[in-house]
Design a protein around this motif. Structure first.
Motif, PDB file in Angstrom:
ATOM      1  N   GLY A  21       0.810  -1.211   0.000  1.00 57.70           N
ATOM      2  CA  GLY A  21       0.000   0.000   0.000  1.00 57.70           C
ATOM      3  C   GLY A  21       0.844   1.262   0.000  1.00 57.70           C
ATOM      4  N   ARG A  22       1.975   1.228   0.676  1.00 55.93           N
ATOM      5  CA  ARG A  22       2.858   2.402   0.727  1.00 55.93           C
ATOM      6  C   ARG A  22       3.409   2.726  -0.669  1.00 55.93           C
ATOM      7  NH1 ARG A  22       6.474   4.078   5.020  1.00 55.93           N
ATOM      8  NH2 ARG A  22       6.366   1.988   5.959  1.00 55.93           N
ATOM      9  N   HIS A  23       3.825   1.676  -1.395  1.00 57.73           N
ATOM     10  CA  HIS A  23       4.503   1.872  -2.681  1.00 57.73           C
ATOM     11  C   HIS A  23       3.590   1.713  -3.889  1.00 57.73           C
ATOM     12  CE1 HIS A  23       8.398   2.036  -0.709  1.00 57.73           C
ATOM     13  NE2 HIS A  23       8.115   0.920  -0.051  1.00 57.73           N
ATOM     14  N   GLY A  24       2.407   1.110  -3.698  1.00 61.16           N
ATOM     15  CA  GLY A  24       1.539   0.874  -4.831  1.00 61.16           C
ATOM     16  C   GLY A  24       2.109  -0.133  -5.810  1.00 61.16           C
ATOM     17  N   SER A  25       2.985  -0.997  -5.313  1.00 60.85           N
ATOM     18  CA  SER A  25       3.663  -1.958  -6.196  1.00 60.85           C
ATOM     19  C   SER A  25       4.144  -3.137  -5.376  1.00 60.85           C
ATOM     20  CB  SER A  25       4.860  -1.290  -6.889  1.00 60.85           C
ATOM     21  OG  SER A  25       5.732  -2.239  -7.460  1.00 60.85           O
ATOM     22  N   ILE A  26       3.853  -4.352  -5.844  1.00 64.49           N
ATOM     23  CA  ILE A  26       4.352  -5.550  -5.166  1.00 64.49           C
ATOM     24  C   ILE A  26       5.859  -5.652  -5.314  1.00 64.49           C
ATOM     25  CG2 ILE A  26       4.346  -8.077  -5.274  1.00 64.49           C
ATOM     26  CD1 ILE A  26       1.360  -7.936  -5.911  1.00 64.49           C
ATOM     27  N   LYS A  27       6.367  -5.305  -6.500  1.00 62.86           N
ATOM     28  CA  LYS A  27       7.809  -5.385  -6.743  1.00 62.86           C
ATOM     29  C   LYS A  27       8.587  -4.454  -5.827  1.00 62.86           C
ATOM     30  CE  LYS A  27      11.245  -5.063 -10.445  1.00 62.86           C
ATOM     31  NZ  LYS A  27      11.466  -4.798 -11.899  1.00 62.86           N
ATOM     32  N   ARG A  28       8.118  -3.220  -5.678  1.00 66.95           N
ATOM     33  CA  ARG A  28       8.814  -2.260  -4.815  1.00 66.95           C
ATOM     34  C   ARG A  28       8.676  -2.639  -3.342  1.00 66.95           C
ATOM     35  NH1 ARG A  28       6.972   3.622  -6.369  1.00 66.95           N
ATOM     36  NH2 ARG A  28       8.461   4.089  -4.684  1.00 66.95           N
ATOM     37  N   ALA A  29       7.532  -3.204  -2.978  1.00 68.18           N
ATOM     38  CA  ALA A  29       7.368  -3.676  -1.606  1.00 68.18           C
ATOM     39  C   ALA A  29       8.356  -4.805  -1.311  1.00 68.18           C
ATOM     40  CB  ALA A  29       5.934  -4.155  -1.387  1.00 68.18           C
ATOM     41  N   ALA A  30       8.545  -5.701  -2.283  1.00 60.25           N
ATOM     42  CA  ALA A  30       9.494  -6.802  -2.111  1.00 60.25           C
ATOM     43  C   ALA A  30      10.910  -6.277  -1.942  1.00 60.25           C
ATOM     44  CB  ALA A  30       9.410  -7.747  -3.309  1.00 60.25           C
ATOM     45  N   ALA A  31      11.276  -5.252  -2.737  1.00 58.52           N
ATOM     46  CA  ALA A  31      12.615  -4.663  -2.610  1.00 58.52           C
ATOM     47  C   ALA A  31      12.810  -4.039  -1.238  1.00 58.52           C
ATOM     48  CB  ALA A  31      12.833  -3.620  -3.716  1.00 58.52           C
ATOM     49  N   THR A  32      11.791  -3.387  -0.717  1.00 58.83           N
ATOM     50  CA  THR A  32      11.871  -2.769   0.606  1.00 58.83           C
ATOM     51  C   THR A  32      12.047  -3.826   1.701  1.00 58.83           C
ATOM     52  OG1 THR A  32      10.525  -0.894  -0.084  1.00 58.83           O
ATOM     53  CG2 THR A  32      10.660  -1.324   2.286  1.00 58.83           C
ATOM     54  N   MET A  33      11.334  -4.955   1.542  1.00 59.81           N
ATOM     55  CA  MET A  33      11.377  -6.001   2.559  1.00 59.81           C
ATOM     56  C   MET A  33      12.556  -6.946   2.389  1.00 59.81           C
ATOM     57  SD  MET A  33       7.294  -6.931   2.730  1.00 59.81           S
ATOM     58  CE  MET A  33       7.532  -8.185   4.012  1.00 59.81           C
ATOM     59  N   GLY A  34      13.225  -6.872   1.238  1.00 56.07           N
ATOM     60  CA  GLY A  34      14.364  -7.751   1.007  1.00 56.07           C
ATOM     61  C   GLY A  34      13.977  -9.178   0.695  1.00 56.07           C
ATOM     62  N   VAL A  35      12.812  -9.370   0.062  1.00 57.57           N
ATOM     63  CA  VAL A  35      12.338 -10.703  -0.316  1.00 57.57           C
ATOM     64  C   VAL A  35      11.904 -10.655  -1.775  1.00 57.57           C
ATOM     65  CG1 VAL A  35      11.614 -11.265   2.034  1.00 57.57           C
ATOM     66  CG2 VAL A  35       9.977 -10.231   0.461  1.00 57.57           C
ATOM     67  N   THR A  36      11.459 -11.789  -2.306  1.00 55.66           N
ATOM     68  CA  THR A  36      11.020 -11.841  -3.685  1.00 55.66           C
ATOM     69  C   THR A  36       9.589 -11.340  -3.828  1.00 55.66           C
ATOM     70  OG1 THR A  36      10.178 -14.099  -3.525  1.00 55.66           O
ATOM     71  CG2 THR A  36      12.515 -13.839  -4.064  1.00 55.66           C
ATOM     72  N   SER A  37       9.235 -10.962  -5.051  1.00 61.42           N
ATOM     73  CA  SER A  37       7.855 -10.538  -5.320  1.00 61.42           C
ATOM     74  C   SER A  37       6.886 -11.683  -5.064  1.00 61.42           C
ATOM     75  CB  SER A  37       7.734 -10.050  -6.761  1.00 61.42           C
ATOM     76  OG  SER A  37       8.522  -8.906  -6.989  1.00 61.42           O
ATOM     77  N   GLY A  38       7.305 -12.911  -5.382  1.00 61.21           N
ATOM     78  CA  GLY A  38       6.460 -14.067  -5.136  1.00 61.21           C
ATOM     79  C   GLY A  38       6.143 -14.249  -3.669  1.00 61.21           C
ATOM     80  N   ALA A  39       7.136 -14.018  -2.809  1.00 64.62           N
ATOM     81  CA  ALA A  39       6.922 -14.157  -1.368  1.00 64.62           C
ATOM     82  C   ALA A  39       5.936 -13.112  -0.861  1.00 64.62           C
ATOM     83  CB  ALA A  39       8.248 -14.032  -0.630  1.00 64.62           C
ATOM     84  N   VAL A  40       6.042 -11.887  -1.377  1.00 63.90           N
ATOM     85  CA  VAL A  40       5.101 -10.836  -0.968  1.00 63.90           C
ATOM     86  C   VAL A  40       3.687 -11.169  -1.434  1.00 63.90           C
ATOM     87  CG1 VAL A  40       4.485  -8.414  -1.297  1.00 63.90           C
ATOM     88  CG2 VAL A  40       6.847  -9.035  -0.842  1.00 63.90           C
ATOM     89  N   SER A  41       3.559 -11.636  -2.667  1.00 65.83           N
ATOM     90  CA  SER A  41       2.248 -11.998  -3.201  1.00 65.83           C
ATOM     91  C   SER A  41       1.612 -13.119  -2.373  1.00 65.83           C
ATOM     92  CB  SER A  41       2.368 -12.441  -4.655  1.00 65.83           C
ATOM     93  OG  SER A  41       2.816 -11.373  -5.473  1.00 65.83           O
TER      94      SER A  41
END
Length: 294
Positions: free
Chosen positions: A17-37
């Motif tokens: 929600g902060r970034h409006g992007s799963i990819k950017r959220a994954a980069a912030t958290m240091g994990v893959t986009s798949g893990a965030v999804s």
């Protein structure tokens, strides 16, 4: 009270929600986009409702998601702020610094005593690794990376842009043919970088191209090893100037010809977003930048 909270899923929700992007959220958290999804799906299953809708720019909050996002995001920001306060209250603060072995051995470690003598309350742990550290997953506070400065999801400040200089042992140069032009270096054994590209690029920049001798010679995967090979008279090496200054000043190495050439990459100080706001990290970063100017 007492419920087990899905903190990882809630963190994924907050960052998407902060970034409006799963990819950017994954980069912030240091994990893959798949893990965030996956974490988002788990949270939506538990809540029984969709929290995001996809659009042409990324994702946007649904009405249900928008009702709770601000509060959850604020909660995680408050947790992080509380952790910063706890760490700041610690009389002795510790930071972990990661960089490549050559930079650690030849530049950082010899200077580190100056930092510790003036910042006795900060303990510095240096990790030397040829692989890039994951600042979140590995709990690294500061990384010094050699590259182009493009580090998504991280904050990067240029530290220095070294120049490549040709150096060799004084005895090797004294006993060999005179070097008047860059092409004269080809009469000596060449000590190569791991990619065997520096000599070719340096000679091309000096107007020398098409000579097969540029590819010969042993290769080494670090500047530290290149310096040692050059010191022992094995050939001429192209070294970043920051790694050869002390050896040249001490007479262990000599500059074969005064033709410094800008390297394409530079060294960058890399931290997590807002990482330098932590006092110990900010003081260390400021010290690094000041040392680079000496």
């Amino acid at each position: 009270m007492g419920r087990v909270l899905p903190l990882l899923a809630l963190r994924a929700f907050a960052e998407i929600g902060r970034h409006g992007s799963i990819k950017r959220a994954a980069a912030t958290m240091g994990v893959t986009s798949g893990a965030v999804s996956q974490q988002l799906r788990l949270l939506e299953q538990r809540a029984g409702t969709s929290l995001f809708l996809r659009n042409r720019y990324g994702v946007e909050l649904t009405n249900a998601g928008a009702k709770v996002h601000a509060g959850i995001l604020r909660a995680f920001d408050q947790i992080e702020a509380g952790l910063d306060i706890l760490e700041a209250n610690n009389a002795t603060q510790a930071i972990t610094v990661c960089t490549e072995p050559s930079f650690a051995a030849s530049w950082l470690v010899p200077r580190l005593g100056r930092f510790t003598s003036s910042h006795a309350h900060i303990e510095v742990r240096v990790e030397a690794s040829s692989t890039l550290a994951d600042l979140r997953r590995e709990r690294v506070d500061v990384a010094v990376r050699h590259g182009l400065g493009d580090y998504p999801g991280l904050e990067a400040v240029q530290l220095m842009a070294p120049e490549l200089i040709p150096v060799a042992s004084p005895a090797l140069l004294a006993n060999g043919p005179e070097i008047r032009e860059p092409a004269d270096c080809l009469a000596f054994p060449l000590l190569q970088d791991a990619n065997r590209s520096d000599w070719r690029l340096w000679l091309q920049a000096q107007g020398v191209d098409g000579d097969d001798r540029v590819e010969r010679g042993p290769s080494f995967d670090s500047d530290f090893l290149l310096v040692r090979a050059a010191e022992t008279g094995q050939g001429i090496a192209l070294i970043r100037d920051i790694y050869a200054r002390e050896e040249v000043a001490a007479g262990r190495l000599a500059i074969a010809i005064e033709r410094p050439w800008p390297a394409e990459f530079a060294y960058y100080v890399v931290t997590l977003p807002g990482g330098a706001d932590r006092p110990a990290v900010g003081q260390f970063v400021a010290w690094l930048l000041a040392e680079a100017q000496v």
